[in-house]
Design a protein around this motif. Structure first.
Motif, PDB file in Angstrom:
ATOM      1  N   GLN A  27       0.592  -1.027  -0.105  1.00  0.00           N
ATOM      2  CA  GLN A  27      -0.159  -0.001   0.044  1.00  0.00           C
ATOM      3  C   GLN A  27       1.189   1.251   0.089  1.00  0.00           C
ATOM      4  O   GLN A  27       1.884   0.863   0.684  1.00  0.00           O
ATOM      5  CB  GLN A  27      -0.998   0.305   0.997  1.00  0.00           C
ATOM      6  N   GLY A  28       0.367   1.970  -0.851  1.00  0.00           N
ATOM      7  CA  GLY A  28       1.155   3.505  -0.207  1.00  0.00           C
ATOM      8  C   GLY A  28       0.173   4.583  -0.319  1.00  0.00           C
ATOM      9  O   GLY A  28      -0.939   4.263   0.588  1.00  0.00           O
ATOM     10  N   GLY A  29       0.419   5.608  -0.741  1.00  0.00           N
ATOM     11  CA  GLY A  29      -0.817   6.838  -0.544  1.00  0.00           C
ATOM     12  C   GLY A  29      -0.403   8.204  -1.290  1.00  0.00           C
ATOM     13  O   GLY A  29       0.228   7.843  -2.533  1.00  0.00           O
ATOM     14  N   ASN A  30      -1.695   8.970  -1.310  1.00  0.00           N
ATOM     15  CA  ASN A  30      -1.645   9.904  -2.324  1.00  0.00           C
ATOM     16  C   ASN A  30      -1.364  11.615  -0.983  1.00  0.00           C
ATOM     17  O   ASN A  30      -2.048  11.533   0.007  1.00  0.00           O
ATOM     18  CB  ASN A  30      -2.700  10.343  -2.739  1.00  0.00           C
TER      19      ASN A  30
ATOM     20  N   VAL B 262       4.286   4.596  -3.384  1.00  0.00           N
ATOM     21  CA  VAL B 262       4.455   3.890  -2.983  1.00  0.00           C
ATOM     22  C   VAL B 262       5.953   3.681  -1.849  1.00  0.00           C
ATOM     23  O   VAL B 262       6.558   2.819  -3.175  1.00  0.00           O
ATOM     24  CB  VAL B 262       4.745   2.896  -3.737  1.00  0.00           C
ATOM     25  N   ASN B 263       6.211   4.184  -0.752  1.00  0.00           N
ATOM     26  CA  ASN B 263       7.167   4.044  -0.212  1.00  0.00           C
ATOM     27  C   ASN B 263       7.582   2.762   0.134  1.00  0.00           C
ATOM     28  O   ASN B 263       9.117   3.037   0.195  1.00  0.00           O
ATOM     29  CB  ASN B 263       7.495   5.119   0.462  1.00  0.00           C
ATOM     30  N   ASP B 264       7.359   1.801   0.591  1.00  0.00           N
ATOM     31  CA  ASP B 264       7.425   0.652   1.154  1.00  0.00           C
ATOM     32  C   ASP B 264       7.863  -0.486   0.052  1.00  0.00           C
ATOM     33  O   ASP B 264       8.373  -1.707   0.053  1.00  0.00           O
ATOM     34  CB  ASP B 264       5.961  -0.165   1.776  1.00  0.00           C
ATOM     35  N   PHE B 265       7.982  -0.264  -1.679  1.00  0.00           N
ATOM     36  CA  PHE B 265       8.289  -0.457  -2.976  1.00  0.00           C
ATOM     37  C   PHE B 265       9.533  -1.456  -3.149  1.00  0.00           C
ATOM     38  O   PHE B 265       9.987   0.292  -2.938  1.00  0.00           O
ATOM     39  CB  PHE B 265       7.442  -0.193  -4.091  1.00  0.00           C
ATOM     40  N   SER B 266      10.509  -2.107  -3.500  1.00  0.00           N
ATOM     41  CA  SER B 266      12.018  -1.633  -3.085  1.00  0.00           C
ATOM     42  C   SER B 266      12.086  -2.463  -4.797  1.00  0.00           C
ATOM     43  O   SER B 266      11.743  -3.149  -5.614  1.00  0.00           O
ATOM     44  CB  SER B 266      12.436  -3.096  -2.403  1.00  0.00           C
ATOM     45  N   PHE B 267      13.380  -1.639  -5.497  1.00  0.00           N
ATOM     46  CA  PHE B 267      13.553  -1.896  -7.046  1.00  0.00           C
ATOM     47  C   PHE B 267      15.146  -2.580  -6.887  1.00  0.00           C
ATOM     48  O   PHE B 267      14.772  -2.778  -8.031  1.00  0.00           O
ATOM     49  CB  PHE B 267      13.745  -0.849  -7.628  1.00  0.00           C
ATOM     50  N   GLU B 268      15.027  -2.913  -5.599  1.00  0.00           N
ATOM     51  CA  GLU B 268      15.877  -3.887  -5.858  1.00  0.00           C
ATOM     52  C   GLU B 268      16.592  -5.555  -6.816  1.00  0.00           C
ATOM     53  O   GLU B 268      17.441  -5.315  -7.392  1.00  0.00           O
ATOM     54  CB  GLU B 268      16.842  -4.463  -4.317  1.00  0.00           C
ATOM     55  N   ASP B 269      15.549  -5.820  -6.809  1.00  0.00           N
ATOM     56  CA  ASP B 269      15.405  -6.948  -7.998  1.00  0.00           C
ATOM     57  C   ASP B 269      14.539  -6.467  -9.107  1.00  0.00           C
ATOM     58  O   ASP B 269      14.827  -7.277 -10.131  1.00  0.00           O
ATOM     59  CB  ASP B 269      14.421  -7.734  -7.071  1.00  0.00           C
ATOM     60  N   ILE B 270      14.070  -5.447  -9.488  1.00  0.00           N
ATOM     61  CA  ILE B 270      13.517  -5.104 -10.840  1.00  0.00           C
ATOM     62  C   ILE B 270      14.641  -5.117 -12.012  1.00  0.00           C
ATOM     63  O   ILE B 270      15.548  -4.471 -11.740  1.00  0.00           O
ATOM     64  CB  ILE B 270      12.778  -3.861 -10.416  1.00  0.00           C
TER      65      ILE B 270
ATOM     66  N   LYS C 121      -1.101   1.725  -4.785  1.00  0.00           N
ATOM     67  CA  LYS C 121      -0.766   0.395  -4.501  1.00  0.00           C
ATOM     68  C   LYS C 121      -0.084  -0.381  -5.645  1.00  0.00           C
ATOM     69  O   LYS C 121      -0.749  -0.154  -6.673  1.00  0.00           O
ATOM     70  CB  LYS C 121      -2.298   0.020  -4.130  1.00  0.00           C
ATOM     71  N   ILE C 122       0.771  -1.177  -5.225  1.00  0.00           N
ATOM     72  CA  ILE C 122       1.076  -2.379  -5.626  1.00  0.00           C
ATOM     73  C   ILE C 122       1.096  -3.503  -5.522  1.00  0.00           C
ATOM     74  O   ILE C 122       0.882  -3.939  -4.668  1.00  0.00           O
ATOM     75  CB  ILE C 122       2.725  -1.774  -5.726  1.00  0.00           C
ATOM     76  N   VAL C 123       0.115  -4.125  -6.535  1.00  0.00           N
ATOM     77  CA  VAL C 123       0.167  -5.816  -6.516  1.00  0.00           C
ATOM     78  C   VAL C 123       0.878  -6.631  -6.708  1.00  0.00           C
ATOM     79  O   VAL C 123       1.823  -6.623  -7.726  1.00  0.00           O
ATOM     80  CB  VAL C 123      -0.777  -6.459  -7.173  1.00  0.00           C
ATOM     81  N   HIS C 124       1.655  -7.423  -5.879  1.00  0.00           N
ATOM     82  CA  HIS C 124       3.245  -8.074  -6.004  1.00  0.00           C
ATOM     83  C   HIS C 124       2.640  -9.286  -6.285  1.00  0.00           C
ATOM     84  O   HIS C 124       1.617 -10.052  -5.349  1.00  0.00           O
ATOM     85  CB  HIS C 124       4.200  -8.049  -4.633  1.00  0.00           C
TER      86      HIS C 124
END
Length: 141
Positions: free
Chosen positions: A7-10, A21-29, A93-96
């Motif tokens: 979940q993110g926000g606005n 979406v601050n809790d999403f990591s791009f590390e493995d992207i 929000k991002i759906v993983h």
């Protein structure tokens, strides 16, 4: 691993709005692409991924993201439970969806756009991607 919502926000003020979406990591992207289904074919189904995890974020409009956990890649059960998450450009929000699932992307509005962040390099996609007929699992409204 199981699918999850990140979940993110606005934030809005006199200058406009920032979605995050601050809790999403791009590390493995490794790559990303943008999906825009046509009005004539609003459902893109079913793509399975043995190795690649998908992360979906709605840029415009809204979508239903359907997914099933694959039990057998060569001959999956037609009785697998379909899970569905609705995403909208209004709800940041991002759906993983981890590796081991098949997904279907359903546009709910004209001009909807969905960005997909993938964890597998393009050079490895041919060994990962499994396609099933669009009606293999029945999507109910």
């Amino acid at each position: 691993m199981i699918p999850k919502i990140i979940q993110g926000g606005n934030f809005s003020d006199h200058r406009g709005t920032i979605s995050y979406v601050n809790d999403f990591s791009f590390e493995d992207i490794k790559r990303f692409y943008i999906i825009s289904n046509s009005d004539e074919n609003p459902i893109r189904a079913w793509q399975g991924h043995k190795l690649d995890a998908k992360n979906f974020y709605c840029l415009n409009g809204s979508f239903k993201i359907h997914y099933v956990k694959i039990d057998n890649w060569e001959n999956p059960s037609k009785d697998l439970a379909i899970e569905t998450v609705i995403v909208s450009d209004l709800d940041s929000k991002i759906v993983h969806i981890p590796a081991g699932y098949a997904n279907a992307i359903e546009s709910l509005e004209t001009n909807s756009k969905l960005i997909s962040f993938s964890t597998l390099p393009l050079s490895n996609v041919s060994e990962d991607d499994v396609r099933y007929d669009s009606d293999y699992w029945e999507i109910n409204g």
